[in-house]
Design a protein around this motif. Structure first.
Motif, PDB file in Angstrom:
ATOM      1  N   LYS A 123       0.859  -1.187   0.000  1.00 56.45           N
ATOM      2  CA  LYS A 123       0.000   0.000   0.000  1.00 56.45           C
ATOM      3  C   LYS A 123       0.890   1.230   0.000  1.00 56.45           C
ATOM      4  CE  LYS A 123      -3.956   2.161   2.298  1.00 56.45           C
ATOM      5  NZ  LYS A 123      -4.713   2.220   1.032  1.00 56.45           N
ATOM      6  N   SER A 124       0.663   2.110  -0.971  1.00 55.68           N
ATOM      7  CA  SER A 124       1.542   3.265  -1.138  1.00 55.68           C
ATOM      8  C   SER A 124       1.351   4.318  -0.060  1.00 55.68           C
ATOM      9  CB  SER A 124       1.314   3.902  -2.516  1.00 55.68           C
ATOM     10  OG  SER A 124       0.026   4.499  -2.581  1.00 55.68           O
ATOM     11  N   LYS A 125       2.432   5.066   0.199  1.00 58.35           N
ATOM     12  CA  LYS A 125       2.404   6.243   1.058  1.00 58.35           C
ATOM     13  C   LYS A 125       2.586   7.508   0.229  1.00 58.35           C
ATOM     14  CE  LYS A 125       4.271   4.169   5.304  1.00 58.35           C
ATOM     15  NZ  LYS A 125       5.437   4.195   6.237  1.00 58.35           N
ATOM     16  N   SER A 126       3.394   7.397  -0.833  1.00 56.51           N
ATOM     17  CA  SER A 126       3.604   8.530  -1.733  1.00 56.51           C
ATOM     18  C   SER A 126       4.022   8.028  -3.107  1.00 56.51           C
ATOM     19  CB  SER A 126       4.672   9.479  -1.175  1.00 56.51           C
ATOM     20  OG  SER A 126       5.947   8.843  -1.145  1.00 56.51           O
ATOM     21  N   PHE A 127       3.739   8.841  -4.115  1.00 52.30           N
ATOM     22  CA  PHE A 127       4.112   8.514  -5.493  1.00 52.30           C
ATOM     23  C   PHE A 127       4.492   9.829  -6.160  1.00 52.30           C
ATOM     24  CE2 PHE A 127       2.850   6.964  -9.894  1.00 52.30           C
ATOM     25  CZ  PHE A 127       3.928   6.103 -10.005  1.00 52.30           C
ATOM     26  N   THR A 128       5.790  10.114  -6.190  1.00 54.67           N
ATOM     27  CA  THR A 128       6.266  11.425  -6.629  1.00 54.67           C
ATOM     28  C   THR A 128       6.983  11.335  -7.972  1.00 54.67           C
ATOM     29  OG1 THR A 128       8.288  11.127  -5.332  1.00 54.67           O
ATOM     30  CG2 THR A 128       6.457  12.286  -4.271  1.00 54.67           C
ATOM     31  N   SER A 129       6.808  12.353  -8.792  1.00 59.11           N
ATOM     32  CA  SER A 129       7.359  12.381 -10.145  1.00 59.11           C
ATOM     33  C   SER A 129       8.517  13.364 -10.249  1.00 59.11           C
ATOM     34  CB  SER A 129       6.251  12.773 -11.135  1.00 59.11           C
ATOM     35  OG  SER A 129       6.788  13.011 -12.424  1.00 59.11           O
ATOM     36  N   ASP A 130       9.465  13.045 -11.138  1.00 61.70           N
ATOM     37  CA  ASP A 130      10.542  13.993 -11.417  1.00 61.70           C
ATOM     38  C   ASP A 130      10.197  14.875 -12.615  1.00 61.70           C
ATOM     39  OD1 ASP A 130      10.799  12.375 -13.633  1.00 61.70           O
ATOM     40  OD2 ASP A 130      12.924  11.915 -13.329  1.00 61.70           O
ATOM     41  N   GLY A 131       8.979  14.674 -13.157  1.00 59.23           N
ATOM     42  CA  GLY A 131       8.524  15.474 -14.290  1.00 59.23           C
ATOM     43  C   GLY A 131       8.880  14.910 -15.644  1.00 59.23           C
ATOM     44  N   ASN A 132       9.632  13.802 -15.669  1.00 59.93           N
ATOM     45  CA  ASN A 132      10.065  13.205 -16.939  1.00 59.93           C
ATOM     46  C   ASN A 132       9.600  11.754 -17.078  1.00 59.93           C
ATOM     47  OD1 ASN A 132      11.660  15.477 -17.941  1.00 59.93           O
ATOM     48  ND2 ASN A 132      13.033  15.023 -16.224  1.00 59.93           N
ATOM     49  N   GLY A 133       8.485  11.445 -16.457  1.00 62.23           N
ATOM     50  CA  GLY A 133       7.940  10.094 -16.557  1.00 62.23           C
ATOM     51  C   GLY A 133       8.522   9.112 -15.571  1.00 62.23           C
ATOM     52  N   LYS A 134       9.410   9.588 -14.675  1.00 60.04           N
ATOM     53  CA  LYS A 134       9.990   8.716 -13.668  1.00 60.04           C
ATOM     54  C   LYS A 134       9.435   9.085 -12.292  1.00 60.04           C
ATOM     55  CE  LYS A 134      14.316   7.887 -16.162  1.00 60.04           C
ATOM     56  NZ  LYS A 134      15.795   7.972 -16.114  1.00 60.04           N
ATOM     57  N   GLY A 139       6.054   2.930  -0.007  1.00 64.28           N
ATOM     58  CA  GLY A 139       4.885   2.337   0.626  1.00 64.28           C
ATOM     59  C   GLY A 139       5.262   1.196   1.547  1.00 64.28           C
ATOM     60  N   ASP A 140       4.250   0.588   2.139  1.00 66.05           N
ATOM     61  CA  ASP A 140       4.437  -0.523   3.068  1.00 66.05           C
ATOM     62  C   ASP A 140       4.237  -1.858   2.360  1.00 66.05           C
ATOM     63  OD1 ASP A 140       5.030   1.034   5.296  1.00 66.05           O
ATOM     64  OD2 ASP A 140       2.920   1.268   5.836  1.00 66.05           O
ATOM     65  N   LEU A 141       5.261  -2.683   2.417  1.00 68.37           N
ATOM     66  CA  LEU A 141       5.187  -4.036   1.867  1.00 68.37           C
ATOM     67  C   LEU A 141       5.022  -5.011   3.019  1.00 68.37           C
ATOM     68  CD1 LEU A 141       5.479  -6.000  -0.562  1.00 68.37           C
ATOM     69  CD2 LEU A 141       7.935  -6.043  -0.062  1.00 68.37           C
ATOM     70  N   THR A 142       3.947  -5.804   2.967  1.00 68.18           N
ATOM     71  CA  THR A 142       3.672  -6.792   4.017  1.00 68.18           C
ATOM     72  C   THR A 142       3.877  -8.191   3.453  1.00 68.18           C
ATOM     73  OG1 THR A 142       2.066  -5.338   5.101  1.00 68.18           O
ATOM     74  CG2 THR A 142       1.966  -7.670   5.642  1.00 68.18           C
ATOM     75  N   MET A 143       4.747  -8.948   4.107  1.00 68.93           N
ATOM     76  CA  MET A 143       5.079 -10.292   3.646  1.00 68.93           C
ATOM     77  C   MET A 143       5.452 -11.140   4.851  1.00 68.93           C
ATOM     78  SD  MET A 143       7.841 -11.305   0.634  1.00 68.93           S
ATOM     79  CE  MET A 143       9.133 -10.262   1.335  1.00 68.93           C
ATOM     80  N   HIS A 144       4.927 -12.355   4.921  1.00 71.79           N
ATOM     81  CA  HIS A 144       5.255 -13.270   6.012  1.00 71.79           C
ATOM     82  C   HIS A 144       4.906 -12.652   7.370  1.00 71.79           C
ATOM     83  CE1 HIS A 144       8.084 -16.004   8.325  1.00 71.79           C
ATOM     84  NE2 HIS A 144       7.416 -16.868   7.570  1.00 71.79           N
ATOM     85  N   GLY A 145       3.847 -11.834   7.384  1.00 75.07           N
ATOM     86  CA  GLY A 145       3.383 -11.216   8.620  1.00 75.07           C
ATOM     87  C   GLY A 145       4.184 -10.020   9.082  1.00 75.07           C
TER      88      GLY A 145
END
Length: 213
Positions: A123-134, A139-145
């Motif tokens: 689940k994402s916390k932020s999604f920021t762009s450099d203005g050039n498509g990148k 975010g938080d990755l949950t795996m194996h508890g």
């Protein structure tokens, strides 16, 4: 005295009218801004997307794998994907490395422990762009508890309309996680030094999103 009070009342009335008009204009501007930031939901096209990973084997080579059963979505506001809300989940039992015995081992308690932790989620916390498509996807990755914050590099490959009128956008994601951080610590030492399975897992994903109608 009466004239002074009348002027005071008149002045207060004008100020109240001005305040009322200001509030109305502010509300109109707010509604207009929200109208311009219409929310849009995008869902992954599973037949044109993949969730891949790579891990070192016996120091000298690499093994590739993927998850075949997964979902991914993004919710955007306004134009573009800046600050989109992104979520993902995969069924651990769908792990595939082109080797049945190895896949069963990965699903066992030595690794993912699919019986007790059947899903991997993000689940994402932020999604920021450099203005050039990148973009930088945090975010938080949950795996194996276990839940840990990760940062992935994302490239937007563009947005198009398909022949059926659907709006599609493609993304390439890459990054790495340490499996030991998530309690996936099974390993064996080699006589020459090093371990059978590497600690770091490379993540490489291609996601094709389709805008919901």
């Amino acid at each position: 005295m009466f004239k002074h009070r009348l002027n005071t009342v008149f002045t207060l009335t004008l100020k109240l009218i001005e305040m009322k008009n200001l509030i109305i204009l502010t509300l109109i501007a707010f509604w207009g801004l929200n109208a311009g930031l219409a929310q849009k939901t995008w869902n992954a096209d599973g037949s044109h997307s993949n969730i891949n990973f790579t891990v070192t084997h016996m120091v000298i080579s690499e093994v590739d794998g993927s998850f075949k059963d997964f979902t991914a979505s993004a919710v955007t506001k306004g134009e573009g994907f800046e600050n989109a809300e992104i979520s993902f989940s995969a069924k651990v039992a769908s792990v595939n490395t082109d080797n049945t015995q190895r896949d069963q081992h990965l699903q066992s308690a030595d690794f993912f422990d699919a019986a007790n932790y059947p899903e991997i989620s993000f689940k994402s916390k932020s999604f920021t762009s450099d203005g050039n498509g990148k973009y930088k996807l945090t975010g938080d990755l949950t795996m194996h508890g276990v839940t840990k914050e990760v940062v992935l590099d994302v490239v937007n490959k563009g947005t198009v309309k398909d022949p059926w009128g659907n709006e599609r956008s493609g993304f390439k994601l890459s990054g790495a996680v340490n499996r030991f951080d998530y309690g996936l610590k099974w390993n064996m030492a080699l006589e020459a030094g090093g371990l059978v399975v590497g600690e770091e897992v490379q993540i490489n994903c291609n996601i094709e999103l389709v805008a919901a109608k």
